[in-house]
Design a protein around this motif. Structure first.
Motif, PDB file in Angstrom:
ATOM      1  N   ILE A   1       0.087  42.885   9.813  1.00  0.00           N
ATOM      2  CA  ILE A   1      -0.303  41.752  10.186  1.00  0.00           C
ATOM      3  C   ILE A   1      -1.391  42.252  11.427  1.00  0.00           C
ATOM      4  CG2 ILE A   1       0.005  39.844  11.657  1.00  0.00           C
ATOM      5  CD1 ILE A   1       2.469  39.369  10.216  1.00  0.00           C
ATOM      6  N   TYR A   2      -1.148  43.221  12.321  1.00  0.00           N
ATOM      7  CA  TYR A   2      -1.897  43.490  13.400  1.00  0.00           C
ATOM      8  C   TYR A   2      -3.287  43.971  12.754  1.00  0.00           C
ATOM      9  CZ  TYR A   2       0.301  42.033  17.419  1.00  0.00           C
ATOM     10  OH  TYR A   2       1.169  41.276  18.437  1.00  0.00           O
ATOM     11  N   PHE A   3      -2.930  44.892  11.518  1.00  0.00           N
ATOM     12  CA  PHE A   3      -4.126  45.567  10.960  1.00  0.00           C
ATOM     13  C   PHE A   3      -5.212  44.738  10.255  1.00  0.00           C
ATOM     14  CE2 PHE A   3      -6.048  47.303   7.097  1.00  0.00           C
ATOM     15  CZ  PHE A   3      -6.672  48.441   7.473  1.00  0.00           C
ATOM     16  N   ILE A   4      -4.615  43.551   9.616  1.00  0.00           N
ATOM     17  CA  ILE A   4      -5.287  42.622   8.994  1.00  0.00           C
ATOM     18  C   ILE A   4      -6.337  41.760  10.149  1.00  0.00           C
ATOM     19  CG2 ILE A   4      -5.211  40.293   7.758  1.00  0.00           C
ATOM     20  CD1 ILE A   4      -2.759  41.479   6.366  1.00  0.00           C
ATOM     21  N   HIS A   5      -5.520  41.336  11.148  1.00  0.00           N
ATOM     22  CA  HIS A   5      -6.060  40.803  12.348  1.00  0.00           C
ATOM     23  C   HIS A   5      -7.215  41.457  12.781  1.00  0.00           C
ATOM     24  CE1 HIS A   5      -6.914  38.928  15.936  1.00  0.00           C
ATOM     25  NE2 HIS A   5      -6.623  39.827  16.796  1.00  0.00           N
TER      26      HIS A   5
ATOM     27  N   ARG B   1       1.189  37.400   1.375  1.00  0.00           N
ATOM     28  CA  ARG B   1       2.150  36.891   2.322  1.00  0.00           C
ATOM     29  C   ARG B   1       2.051  37.067   3.611  1.00  0.00           C
ATOM     30  NH1 ARG B   1       5.676  38.826  -2.017  1.00  0.00           N
ATOM     31  NH2 ARG B   1       5.702  40.708  -0.996  1.00  0.00           N
ATOM     32  N   ASP B   2       1.439  38.178   4.087  1.00  0.00           N
ATOM     33  CA  ASP B   2       1.194  38.476   5.403  1.00  0.00           C
ATOM     34  C   ASP B   2      -0.092  37.587   5.779  1.00  0.00           C
ATOM     35  OD1 ASP B   2       2.724  40.506   5.554  1.00  0.00           O
ATOM     36  OD2 ASP B   2       1.231  42.170   4.954  1.00  0.00           O
ATOM     37  N   ILE B   3      -0.921  37.321   5.275  1.00  0.00           N
ATOM     38  CA  ILE B   3      -1.819  36.306   5.583  1.00  0.00           C
ATOM     39  C   ILE B   3      -1.493  34.984   5.864  1.00  0.00           C
ATOM     40  CG2 ILE B   3      -3.942  34.839   4.662  1.00  0.00           C
ATOM     41  CD1 ILE B   3      -4.990  37.744   3.391  1.00  0.00           C
ATOM     42  N   GLN B   4      -0.433  34.636   4.836  1.00  0.00           N
ATOM     43  CA  GLN B   4       0.274  33.292   5.023  1.00  0.00           C
ATOM     44  C   GLN B   4       0.985  33.165   6.325  1.00  0.00           C
ATOM     45  OE1 GLN B   4      -0.565  30.990   2.668  1.00  0.00           O
ATOM     46  NE2 GLN B   4       0.388  29.360   4.175  1.00  0.00           N
TER      47      GLN B   4
ATOM     48  N   PHE C   1       2.785  31.266  10.922  1.00  0.00           N
ATOM     49  CA  PHE C   1       3.799  31.479  12.049  1.00  0.00           C
ATOM     50  C   PHE C   1       2.889  31.489  13.628  1.00  0.00           C
ATOM     51  CE2 PHE C   1       6.178  34.343  14.861  1.00  0.00           C
ATOM     52  CZ  PHE C   1       7.210  33.557  15.054  1.00  0.00           C
ATOM     53  N   PHE C   2       1.682  32.509  13.372  1.00  0.00           N
ATOM     54  CA  PHE C   2       1.097  32.626  14.246  1.00  0.00           C
ATOM     55  C   PHE C   2      -0.120  31.648  14.745  1.00  0.00           C
ATOM     56  CE2 PHE C   2       2.704  36.658  13.296  1.00  0.00           C
ATOM     57  CZ  PHE C   2       3.095  37.355  14.434  1.00  0.00           C
ATOM     58  N   GLY C   3      -0.284  30.714  13.715  1.00  0.00           N
ATOM     59  CA  GLY C   3      -1.697  29.652  13.871  1.00  0.00           C
ATOM     60  C   GLY C   3      -2.764  30.414  13.753  1.00  0.00           C
ATOM     61  N   ALA C   4      -3.113  31.481  13.025  1.00  0.00           N
ATOM     62  CA  ALA C   4      -4.475  31.779  12.905  1.00  0.00           C
ATOM     63  C   ALA C   4      -5.329  31.063  12.084  1.00  0.00           C
ATOM     64  CB  ALA C   4      -4.316  33.415  12.407  1.00  0.00           C
ATOM     65  N   PRO C   5      -6.389  30.532  12.432  1.00  0.00           N
ATOM     66  CA  PRO C   5      -7.208  30.028  11.771  1.00  0.00           C
ATOM     67  C   PRO C   5      -8.214  30.535  10.654  1.00  0.00           C
ATOM     68  CG  PRO C   5      -8.553  30.490  13.763  1.00  0.00           C
ATOM     69  CD  PRO C   5      -7.022  30.946  13.811  1.00  0.00           C
ATOM     70  N   ILE C   6      -7.443  31.093   9.830  1.00  0.00           N
ATOM     71  CA  ILE C   6      -7.959  32.204   8.644  1.00  0.00           C
ATOM     72  C   ILE C   6      -8.522  31.200   7.506  1.00  0.00           C
ATOM     73  CG2 ILE C   6      -7.570  33.878   6.838  1.00  0.00           C
ATOM     74  CD1 ILE C   6      -5.324  34.815   8.513  1.00  0.00           C
ATOM     75  N   VAL C   7      -9.662  31.526   7.190  1.00  0.00           N
ATOM     76  CA  VAL C   7     -10.405  30.966   6.110  1.00  0.00           C
ATOM     77  C   VAL C   7     -10.999  31.841   4.884  1.00  0.00           C
ATOM     78  CG1 VAL C   7     -10.778  28.554   7.159  1.00  0.00           C
ATOM     79  CG2 VAL C   7     -12.639  30.230   7.247  1.00  0.00           C
ATOM     80  N   TYR C   8     -11.236  31.427   3.857  1.00  0.00           N
ATOM     81  CA  TYR C   8     -11.940  32.335   2.894  1.00  0.00           C
ATOM     82  C   TYR C   8     -13.211  32.044   2.925  1.00  0.00           C
ATOM     83  CZ  TYR C   8     -12.758  35.261  -0.953  1.00  0.00           C
ATOM     84  OH  TYR C   8     -13.353  36.390  -1.873  1.00  0.00           O
ATOM     85  N   ASP C   9     -13.982  32.968   3.180  1.00  0.00           N
ATOM     86  CA  ASP C   9     -15.692  32.804   3.270  1.00  0.00           C
ATOM     87  C   ASP C   9     -16.174  33.212   1.719  1.00  0.00           C
ATOM     88  OD1 ASP C   9     -18.324  33.151   3.301  1.00  0.00           O
ATOM     89  OD2 ASP C   9     -18.166  33.112   5.615  1.00  0.00           O
ATOM     90  N   THR C  10     -16.218  32.209   1.069  1.00  0.00           N
ATOM     91  CA  THR C  10     -16.897  32.615  -0.325  1.00  0.00           C
ATOM     92  C   THR C  10     -18.169  33.387  -0.484  1.00  0.00           C
ATOM     93  OG1 THR C  10     -17.945  30.252  -0.705  1.00  0.00           O
ATOM     94  CG2 THR C  10     -15.874  30.631  -1.322  1.00  0.00           C
ATOM     95  N   TRP C  11     -19.166  33.097   0.558  1.00  0.00           N
ATOM     96  CA  TRP C  11     -20.394  33.806   0.766  1.00  0.00           C
ATOM     97  C   TRP C  11     -20.144  35.289   0.739  1.00  0.00           C
ATOM     98  CZ3 TRP C  11     -25.197  33.288  -0.567  1.00  0.00           C
ATOM     99  CH2 TRP C  11     -26.242  34.184   0.055  1.00  0.00           C
ATOM    100  N   HIS C  12     -19.117  35.626   1.834  1.00  0.00           N
ATOM    101  CA  HIS C  12     -18.947  37.187   2.031  1.00  0.00           C
ATOM    102  C   HIS C  12     -17.906  37.613   1.073  1.00  0.00           C
ATOM    103  CE1 HIS C  12     -20.974  35.990   5.871  1.00  0.00           C
ATOM    104  NE2 HIS C  12     -21.496  37.608   5.605  1.00  0.00           N
TER     105      HIS C  12
ATOM    106  N   GLY D   1     -14.597  37.130   1.506  1.00  0.00           N
ATOM    107  CA  GLY D   1     -13.372  37.608   2.458  1.00  0.00           C
ATOM    108  C   GLY D   1     -12.958  36.645   3.042  1.00  0.00           C
ATOM    109  N   TYR D   2     -12.138  37.153   4.160  1.00  0.00           N
ATOM    110  CA  TYR D   2     -11.479  36.212   5.056  1.00  0.00           C
ATOM    111  C   TYR D   2     -12.280  36.362   6.557  1.00  0.00           C
ATOM    112  CZ  TYR D   2      -7.602  35.337   2.105  1.00  0.00           C
ATOM    113  OH  TYR D   2      -6.789  35.160   0.692  1.00  0.00           O
ATOM    114  N   ARG D   3     -12.237  35.336   7.300  1.00  0.00           N
ATOM    115  CA  ARG D   3     -12.757  35.169   8.514  1.00  0.00           C
ATOM    116  C   ARG D   3     -11.983  34.042   9.388  1.00  0.00           C
ATOM    117  NH1 ARG D   3     -15.698  30.533   9.457  1.00  0.00           N
ATOM    118  NH2 ARG D   3     -16.419  29.407   7.552  1.00  0.00           N
ATOM    119  N   TYR D   4     -12.098  34.147  10.662  1.00  0.00           N
ATOM    120  CA  TYR D   4     -11.739  33.248  11.347  1.00  0.00           C
ATOM    121  C   TYR D   4     -12.497  32.111  11.733  1.00  0.00           C
ATOM    122  CZ  TYR D   4      -7.657  36.512  12.698  1.00  0.00           C
ATOM    123  OH  TYR D   4      -6.630  37.183  12.676  1.00  0.00           O
ATOM    124  N   GLU D   5     -11.984  30.761  11.697  1.00  0.00           N
ATOM    125  CA  GLU D   5     -12.783  29.627  11.886  1.00  0.00           C
ATOM    126  C   GLU D   5     -13.476  29.552  13.250  1.00  0.00           C
ATOM    127  OE1 GLU D   5     -12.256  25.839   9.185  1.00  0.00           O
ATOM    128  OE2 GLU D   5     -10.464  26.528  10.199  1.00  0.00           O
ATOM    129  N   LYS D   6     -12.512  29.951  14.193  1.00  0.00           N
ATOM    130  CA  LYS D   6     -12.851  30.015  15.620  1.00  0.00           C
ATOM    131  C   LYS D   6     -12.078  31.171  16.090  1.00  0.00           C
ATOM    132  CE  LYS D   6      -8.992  26.931  16.372  1.00  0.00           C
ATOM    133  NZ  LYS D   6      -8.505  25.699  16.868  1.00  0.00           N
TER     134      LYS D   6
END
Length: 156
Positions: free
Chosen positions: A23-27, A54-57, A62-73, A75-80
């Motif tokens: 999770i820390y690596f993904i973050h 599962r880790d992204i979920q 659990f951590f409230g991470a604002p993760i979204v999938y960016d179709t242009w790139h 891959g995942y990014r944070y909304e804020k």
């Protein structure tokens, strides 16, 4: 069907150390703007794509991470802006790690030396910016009385 973890029903005690490390690596990858996707993360972490999902979920639920999938790139990014809470160690846990490092420093010039340095670097990356403990006092008051291995000088 995806398992949804709720904050009230699950504590960090129920999350394995391997999961937390992933999770820390993904973050870190997402926060660095690398736009990682499941396949890339699974390859780097040497786990299945389902494990990464599962880790992204877990990051989201659990951590409230604002993760979204960016179709242009693609891959995942944070909304804020988002940051994970720093790894919290008790003074006793930190002392145990410090003393273990001191004891294991005898292996500095062996093949175990680099492995130990890598492990400690990973742990350091997960710790908060400041940790208050009087290391000079520990250096002065605690000794293992073990000589370095013959022909090996410690670089710790």
């Amino acid at each position: 069907m995806a398992t949804v973890l709720k904050r009230k029903s699950m504590g960090l005690a129920n999350v394995s150390r391997q999961s937390l490390a992933r999770i820390y690596f993904i973050h870190r990858w997402i926060a660095a703007g690398r736009y990682p996707n499941v396949a890339i993360l699974a390859e780097h972490l040497e786990v299945s794509q389902r494990t990464v999902e599962r880790d992204i979920q877990l990051l989201r639920d659990f951590f409230g991470a604002p993760i979204v999938y960016d179709t242009w790139h693609r891959g995942y990014r944070y909304e804020k802006t988002f940051s994970l809470p720093p790894l919290q160690l008790t003074e006793g846990e930190f002392l145990t790690i410090y003393l273990g490092q001191r004891l294991l420093s005898q292996f500095g010039g062996t093949p175990f030396g680099q492995i130990l340095r890598n492990a400690l670097a990973k742990l350091k990356a997960m710790l908060p910016e400041t940790v208050s403990i009087d290391l000079e006092c520990l250096e002065r008051d605690i000794s293992f009385g073990i000589e370095p291995l013959r022909g090996i000088r410690s670089n710790w």
